[in-house]
Design a protein around this motif. Structure first.
Motif, short mmCIF file in Angstrom:
data_model
loop_
_atom_site.label_atom_id
_atom_site.label_comp_id
_atom_site.label_asym_id
_atom_site.label_seq_id
_atom_site.Cartn_x
_atom_site.Cartn_y
_atom_site.Cartn_z
N LEU A 116 12.70 -1.61 -22.85
CA LEU A 116 12.82 -1.49 -21.40
C LEU A 116 11.78 -2.34 -20.68
N ASP A 117 10.59 -2.42 -21.25
CA ASP A 117 9.56 -3.26 -20.64
C ASP A 117 9.96 -4.73 -20.69
N GLU A 118 10.58 -5.13 -21.81
CA GLU A 118 11.06 -6.51 -21.93
C GLU A 118 12.18 -6.79 -20.94
N ILE A 119 13.09 -5.85 -20.79
CA ILE A 119 14.20 -6.02 -19.85
C ILE A 119 13.67 -6.04 -18.41
N LYS A 120 12.68 -5.20 -18.11
CA LYS A 120 12.09 -5.21 -16.77
C LYS A 120 11.52 -6.59 -16.44
N GLY A 121 10.87 -7.21 -17.42
CA GLY A 121 10.29 -8.52 -17.19
C GLY A 121 11.33 -9.60 -16.97
N LYS A 122 12.49 -9.48 -17.61
CA LYS A 122 13.52 -10.51 -17.52
C LYS A 122 14.57 -10.23 -16.44
N GLU A 123 14.90 -8.94 -16.26
CA GLU A 123 16.02 -8.60 -15.38
C GLU A 123 15.63 -7.71 -14.21
N GLY A 124 14.41 -7.20 -14.23
CA GLY A 124 13.96 -6.37 -13.13
C GLY A 124 14.48 -4.93 -13.20
N VAL A 125 14.30 -4.22 -12.09
CA VAL A 125 14.65 -2.79 -12.03
C VAL A 125 16.13 -2.55 -12.28
N PHE A 126 16.99 -3.39 -11.73
CA PHE A 126 18.43 -3.16 -11.90
C PHE A 126 18.84 -3.33 -13.36
N GLY A 127 18.20 -4.24 -14.09
CA GLY A 127 18.48 -4.38 -15.51
C GLY A 127 18.07 -3.16 -16.29
N VAL A 128 16.90 -2.60 -15.94
CA VAL A 128 16.43 -1.36 -16.57
C VAL A 128 17.41 -0.23 -16.27
N ASN A 129 17.83 -0.15 -15.01
CA ASN A 129 18.75 0.91 -14.61
C ASN A 129 20.08 0.82 -15.37
N ASP A 130 20.62 -0.39 -15.48
CA ASP A 130 21.88 -0.58 -16.20
C ASP A 130 21.73 -0.21 -17.67
N THR A 131 20.60 -0.57 -18.27
CA THR A 131 20.36 -0.25 -19.68
C THR A 131 20.28 1.25 -19.89
N LEU A 132 19.52 1.93 -19.05
CA LEU A 132 19.40 3.38 -19.17
C LEU A 132 20.73 4.08 -18.94
N ASP A 133 21.51 3.57 -18.01
CA ASP A 133 22.83 4.14 -17.76
C ASP A 133 23.71 4.03 -19.01
N ALA A 134 23.53 2.95 -19.76
CA ALA A 134 24.35 2.73 -20.96
C ALA A 134 23.88 3.58 -22.14
N GLY A 157 0.78 -1.23 0.00
CA GLY A 157 0.00 0.00 0.00
C GLY A 157 0.82 1.28 0.00
N LYS A 158 2.13 1.17 -0.03
CA LYS A 158 2.99 2.36 -0.09
C LYS A 158 3.73 2.39 -1.43
N ASN A 159 4.18 3.57 -1.81
CA ASN A 159 4.92 3.65 -3.07
C ASN A 159 6.10 4.61 -2.97
N GLU A 160 7.04 4.41 -3.84
CA GLU A 160 8.24 5.24 -3.98
C GLU A 160 8.48 5.42 -5.47
N TYR A 161 9.17 6.50 -5.81
CA TYR A 161 9.49 6.75 -7.21
C TYR A 161 11.00 6.72 -7.43
N LEU A 162 11.41 6.04 -8.48
CA LEU A 162 12.82 5.98 -8.86
C LEU A 162 13.03 6.85 -10.09
N TYR A 163 14.13 7.59 -10.10
CA TYR A 163 14.48 8.45 -11.23
C TYR A 163 15.75 7.87 -11.86
N LEU A 164 15.55 7.11 -12.90
CA LEU A 164 16.63 6.31 -13.49
C LEU A 164 17.22 6.98 -14.73
N PRO A 165 18.53 6.75 -14.97
CA PRO A 165 19.43 5.89 -14.20
C PRO A 165 19.89 6.55 -12.90
N ASP A 166 20.19 5.72 -11.92
CA ASP A 166 20.63 6.21 -10.63
C ASP A 166 21.57 5.18 -10.01
N GLU A 167 22.19 5.54 -8.90
CA GLU A 167 23.06 4.61 -8.19
C GLU A 167 22.22 3.47 -7.62
#
Length: 207
Positions: free
Chosen positions: A69-87, A19-29
Motif C-alpha cells: 500500500l505504501d508503494e501504491i500510495k507513492g505511485k498512484e496516490g490515495v485513490f490507488g490505495v482506496n481502489d486496492t483496499l476495495d479489491a 495546518g489542518k487535517n482530515e481522516y479517511l477511513y478506507l475503502p470508501d466512496e
C-alpha cells in the motif's frame, strides 16, 4: 473531523493541508475523499500530505500489504490505495486466502491497483498449494485435490510424488513463494488473457 475509528476494519489515512487535517477511513466512496479534501481547502487530494495512521487488517506476512500500500500510495496516490483496499479487503478476512493473494501477487509481479483488482476477480484461475516446499508436496496436492486420483494407501511407497510434482511444475510454469507455498495458473489459463495485455510472455497449460 477528529480521528475516530468507527469502522474497525478500515485503514485510516490522514490528509494534511495548510495546518489542518482530515481522516479517511478506507475503502470508501471517492466522493468521501473529495469532500474531505475540500474541507481542508485543497482543490485536489494530490495537494495534501497523505500518511497511514492505522491498517485495518492483521499483516502477519512480513508486512507485505503495508509495504504494498505504501508503494501504491507513492505511485498512484490515495485513490490507488482506496481502489486496492476495495479489491482486497474481503480476501484479507481469511488467512489462507491472504497467503494465496500474496503468492499470486508475487508470482505475477503485478503491484498496481488495476492489476490487483484483476487478480482478485480471477482468483479461481490460480492454484495455490499452501505450505508446499518441494515437488513432492506439489505432486501429493495435485493427486489428491486437482485430479482426485484414488490410490490404495498400501501403494503410496510406489508412487513417485516428487517426479509427478516436477512434471506439474514444468507443465504449469508455477513458482514456490518463500515459505507460503506453490502457486500456478490453472490448466488452459494464461497471463495474457487474465490481464489483457502483452506485458508477460504468455503462459498456458496444455497438459
Amino acid at each position: 473531523f477528529p480521528l475516530y475509528d468507527y469502522r474497525s476494519s478500515s485503514t485510516i489515512m490522514e490528509l494534511a493541508y495548510n495546518g489542518k487535517n482530515e481522516y479517511l477511513y478506507l475503502p470508501d466512496e471517492e466522493i468521501a475523499i473529495d469532500k474531505a479534501t475540500k474541507r481542508l481547502g485543497a482543490e485536489k487530494v494530490e495537494e495534501c500530505h497523505c500518511s497511514f495512521v492505522e491498517y485495518g487488517f492483521n499483516d502477519t506476512s512480513d508486512s507485505f500489504f503495508e509495504k504494498l500500500l505504501d508503494e501504491i500510495k507513492g505511485k498512484e496516490g490515495v485513490f490507488g490505495v482506496n481502489d486496492t483496499l476495495d479489491a482486497i479487503s474481503e480476501t484479507l478476512e481469511d488467512d489462507k486466502e491472504t497467503e494465496k493473494l500474496i503468492a499470486v501477487i508475487e508470482h505475477t509481479g503485478r503491484k498496481n491497483s488495476k492489476d490487483i483488482k484483476t487478480i482478485v476477480d480471477n482468483f479461481n484461475s490460480f492454484i495455490f498449494v499452501e505450505g508446499a516446499l518441494d515437488h513432492e508436496d506439489v505432486g501429493r496436492f495435485f493427486i489428491d485435490n486437482v485430479y482426485e486420483y484414488y490410490f490404495d494407501s498400501e501403494l503410496e511407497d510406489y508412487i513417485d510424488f516428487d517426479g509427478f510434482g516436477e512434471m506439474i511444475d514444468n507443465d504449469f510454469s508455477g513458482e514456490f513463494i518463500r515459505d507460503l507455498g506453490y502457486v500456478c495458473l490453472k490448466e488452459n489459463a494464461s497471463m495474457n488473457e487474465i490481464f489483457d495485455d502483452d506485458e508477460n510472455e504468455e503462459i498456458s497449460q496444455t497438459m
